[in-house]
Scaffold this motif. Structure first.
Motif, PDB file in Angstrom:
ATOM      1  N   UNK A  67       0.803  -1.220   0.000  1.00  0.00           N
ATOM      2  CA  UNK A  67       0.000   0.000   0.000  1.00  0.00           C
ATOM      3  C   UNK A  67       0.837   1.270   0.000  1.00  0.00           C
ATOM      4  N   UNK A  68       1.930   1.257   0.767  1.00  0.00           N
ATOM      5  CA  UNK A  68       2.727   2.473   0.896  1.00  0.00           C
ATOM      6  C   UNK A  68       3.935   2.504  -0.034  1.00  0.00           C
ATOM      7  N   UNK A  69       4.235   1.404  -0.682  1.00  0.00           N
ATOM      8  CA  UNK A  69       5.310   1.376  -1.666  1.00  0.00           C
ATOM      9  C   UNK A  69       6.689   1.654  -1.111  1.00  0.00           C
ATOM     10  N   UNK A  70       6.961   1.170   0.107  1.00  0.00           N
ATOM     11  CA  UNK A  70       8.279   1.427   0.681  1.00  0.00           C
ATOM     12  C   UNK A  70       9.355   0.692  -0.109  1.00  0.00           C
ATOM     13  N   UNK A  71      10.527   1.282  -0.138  1.00  0.00           N
ATOM     14  CA  UNK A  71      11.658   0.685  -0.853  1.00  0.00           C
ATOM     15  C   UNK A  71      12.551  -0.125   0.067  1.00  0.00           C
ATOM     16  N   UNK A  72      12.466   0.126   1.374  1.00  0.00           N
ATOM     17  CA  UNK A  72      13.246  -0.575   2.388  1.00  0.00           C
ATOM     18  C   UNK A  72      12.376  -0.739   3.632  1.00  0.00           C
ATOM     19  N   UNK A  73      12.643  -1.785   4.394  1.00  0.00           N
ATOM     20  CA  UNK A  73      11.940  -1.995   5.664  1.00  0.00           C
ATOM     21  C   UNK A  73      12.974  -2.215   6.765  1.00  0.00           C
ATOM     22  N   UNK A  74      12.787  -1.509   7.874  1.00  0.00           N
ATOM     23  CA  UNK A  74      13.649  -1.668   9.051  1.00  0.00           C
ATOM     24  C   UNK A  74      12.783  -2.073  10.237  1.00  0.00           C
ATOM     25  N   UNK A  75      13.162  -3.135  10.901  1.00  0.00           N
ATOM     26  CA  UNK A  75      12.498  -3.578  12.121  1.00  0.00           C
ATOM     27  C   UNK A  75      13.361  -3.193  13.312  1.00  0.00           C
ATOM     28  N   UNK A  76      12.776  -2.466  14.246  1.00  0.00           N
ATOM     29  CA  UNK A  76      13.506  -1.995  15.410  1.00  0.00           C
ATOM     30  C   UNK A  76      12.833  -2.473  16.684  1.00  0.00           C
ATOM     31  N   UNK A  77      13.596  -2.637  17.738  1.00  0.00           N
ATOM     32  CA  UNK A  77      13.005  -3.044  19.002  1.00  0.00           C
ATOM     33  C   UNK A  77      13.989  -3.727  19.920  1.00  0.00           C
ATOM     34  N   UNK A  78      13.452  -4.459  20.881  1.00  0.00           N
ATOM     35  CA  UNK A  78      14.268  -5.116  21.898  1.00  0.00           C
ATOM     36  C   UNK A  78      14.298  -6.619  21.658  1.00  0.00           C
ATOM     37  N   UNK A  79      15.248  -7.278  22.302  1.00  0.00           N
ATOM     38  CA  UNK A  79      15.412  -8.725  22.147  1.00  0.00           C
ATOM     39  C   UNK A  79      16.116  -9.284  23.368  1.00  0.00           C
ATOM     40  N   UNK A  80      16.065 -10.615  23.482  1.00  0.00           N
ATOM     41  CA  UNK A  80      16.792 -11.317  24.524  1.00  0.00           C
ATOM     42  C   UNK A  80      18.077 -11.915  23.975  1.00  0.00           C
ATOM     43  N   UNK A  81      19.148 -11.786  24.700  1.00  0.00           N
ATOM     44  CA  UNK A  81      20.433 -12.322  24.253  1.00  0.00           C
ATOM     45  C   UNK A  81      20.466 -13.843  24.359  1.00  0.00           C
ATOM     46  N   UNK A  82      21.004 -14.478  23.332  1.00  0.00           N
ATOM     47  CA  UNK A  82      21.244 -15.922  23.355  1.00  0.00           C
ATOM     48  C   UNK A  82      22.721 -16.252  23.467  1.00  0.00           C
ATOM     49  N   UNK A  83      23.568 -15.227  23.463  1.00  0.00           N
ATOM     50  CA  UNK A  83      25.016 -15.397  23.418  1.00  0.00           C
ATOM     51  C   UNK A  83      25.617 -14.721  24.649  1.00  0.00           C
ATOM     52  N   UNK A  84      26.438 -15.450  25.393  1.00  0.00           N
ATOM     53  CA  UNK A  84      27.031 -14.891  26.610  1.00  0.00           C
ATOM     54  C   UNK A  84      27.875 -13.655  26.335  1.00  0.00           C
ATOM     55  N   UNK A  85      28.369 -13.524  25.109  1.00  0.00           N
ATOM     56  CA  UNK A  85      29.201 -12.369  24.753  1.00  0.00           C
ATOM     57  C   UNK A  85      28.368 -11.124  24.461  1.00  0.00           C
ATOM     58  N   UNK A  86      27.053 -11.278  24.340  1.00  0.00           N
ATOM     59  CA  UNK A  86      26.176 -10.147  24.033  1.00  0.00           C
ATOM     60  C   UNK A  86      25.420  -9.783  25.301  1.00  0.00           C
ATOM     61  N   UNK A  87      25.714  -8.609  25.845  1.00  0.00           N
ATOM     62  CA  UNK A  87      25.209  -8.239  27.166  1.00  0.00           C
ATOM     63  C   UNK A  87      23.976  -7.347  27.045  1.00  0.00           C
ATOM     64  N   UNK A  88      23.274  -7.191  28.150  1.00  0.00           N
ATOM     65  CA  UNK A  88      22.163  -6.252  28.212  1.00  0.00           C
ATOM     66  C   UNK A  88      22.669  -4.858  27.878  1.00  0.00           C
ATOM     67  N   UNK A  89      21.971  -4.174  26.986  1.00  0.00           N
ATOM     68  CA  UNK A  89      22.374  -2.857  26.509  1.00  0.00           C
ATOM     69  C   UNK A  89      23.094  -2.896  25.183  1.00  0.00           C
ATOM     70  N   UNK A  90      23.678  -4.043  24.821  1.00  0.00           N
ATOM     71  CA  UNK A  90      24.321  -4.172  23.517  1.00  0.00           C
ATOM     72  C   UNK A  90      23.271  -4.174  22.407  1.00  0.00           C
ATOM     73  N   UNK A  91      23.742  -4.043  21.168  1.00  0.00           N
ATOM     74  CA  UNK A  91      22.856  -3.989  20.013  1.00  0.00           C
ATOM     75  C   UNK A  91      23.256  -5.065  19.017  1.00  0.00           C
ATOM     76  N   UNK A  92      22.260  -5.758  18.466  1.00  0.00           N
ATOM     77  CA  UNK A  92      22.478  -6.753  17.421  1.00  0.00           C
ATOM     78  C   UNK A  92      21.899  -6.225  16.112  1.00  0.00           C
ATOM     79  N   UNK A  93      22.728  -6.214  15.078  1.00  0.00           N
ATOM     80  CA  UNK A  93      22.272  -5.951  13.709  1.00  0.00           C
ATOM     81  C   UNK A  93      22.205  -7.303  13.011  1.00  0.00           C
ATOM     82  N   UNK A  94      21.019  -7.653  12.534  1.00  0.00           N
ATOM     83  CA  UNK A  94      20.800  -9.011  12.037  1.00  0.00           C
ATOM     84  C   UNK A  94      21.458  -9.252  10.690  1.00  0.00           C
TER      85      UNK A  94
END
Length: 233
Positions: A67-94
């Protein structure tokens, strides 16, 4: 090509600041969701809260594309860490995203694979990944990681489930929308990016402080996406 970026968050806390950044936005209600259309910096954007869950997320992505004809989509939000090296407050880019609850193994499919599709995990766009990682570094003094996002209609909150997802999919974090959005974008041929700030350890160990971490992580992600849009060239 004229760029128009669709931005999806599941909760108000993940999109409120971005909606404010749009200024005098035009709001269209469709599929029980409010789509806020305007400009951030000089980049046309549509910001929407999809509500929690895979079906909501996929429907939202499809409306943005169709409907809106977007050229790119970005999903933003929070997640739970599955990796001990990734701490609370860190950011994951998928790098990609997988549905960790999809299980048709008895018919010969791999764990996570959707019948009829060759892809196991749905890829995120390489250039958009670079843009998001640059935006993290420009915005937040936190660790930035790249890796797989595992999604499913379940809030992961115990160590056994966390270990299962990590072992089966080698995922960096888990949440409840990214893979559905990535799949809809993959089917529609639209570049997709996912950025997730870590609010918890996905094992119930920090349940008391979760609302505090969630609010902080969501604010970081909103700032990252705003930086992405304002610096788009």
């Amino acid at each position: 090509m004229t760029v128009k970026v669709g931005v999806i968050g599941a909760m108000d806390v993940e999109v409120e600041a971005l909606c404010r950044a749009l200024g005098d936005a035009r709001v269209t209600t469709c599929a029980n969701m409010d789509f806020h259309e305007g400009v951030v910096g000089s980049t046309p954007a549509v910001v929407v809260r999809c509500n929690v869950g895979m079906v909501n997320a996929a429907a939202c992505a499809q409306v943005l594309i169709g409907r809106f004809g977007v050229t790119h989509v970005v999903n933003t939000g929070v997640a739970g860490s599955l990796d001990a090296a990734i701490d609370i407050g860190d950011v994951v880019v998928a790098t990609d995203a997988v549905n960790h609850l999809m299980d048709v193994c008895n018919l010969g499919y791999a764990p996570g694979q959707t019948p009829g599709l060759d892809a196991l995990a749905f890829p995120c766009d390489a250039r958009l990944r670079e843009r998001l990682a640059d935006a993290v570094r420009a915005t937040c003094r936190v660790g930035v990681h790249e890796g797989r996002v595992a999604s499913g209609d379940r809030f992961v909150r115990d160590a056994e489930e966390k270990a299962r997802i990590r072992a089966a999919f080698d995922a960096a974090c888990c949440e409840m929308e990214g893979a559905a959005i990535a799949q809809a974008c993959w089917l529609g041929g639209v570049p997709c990016g996912i950025v997730r700030a870590i609010s918890d350890k996905a094992d119930g160990s920090d349940a008391v402080d979760y609302p505090v971490f969630e609010a902080r992580a969501a604010a970081d992600c909103a700032a990252i996406v705003r930086q992405l849009l304002e610096s788009w060239e």
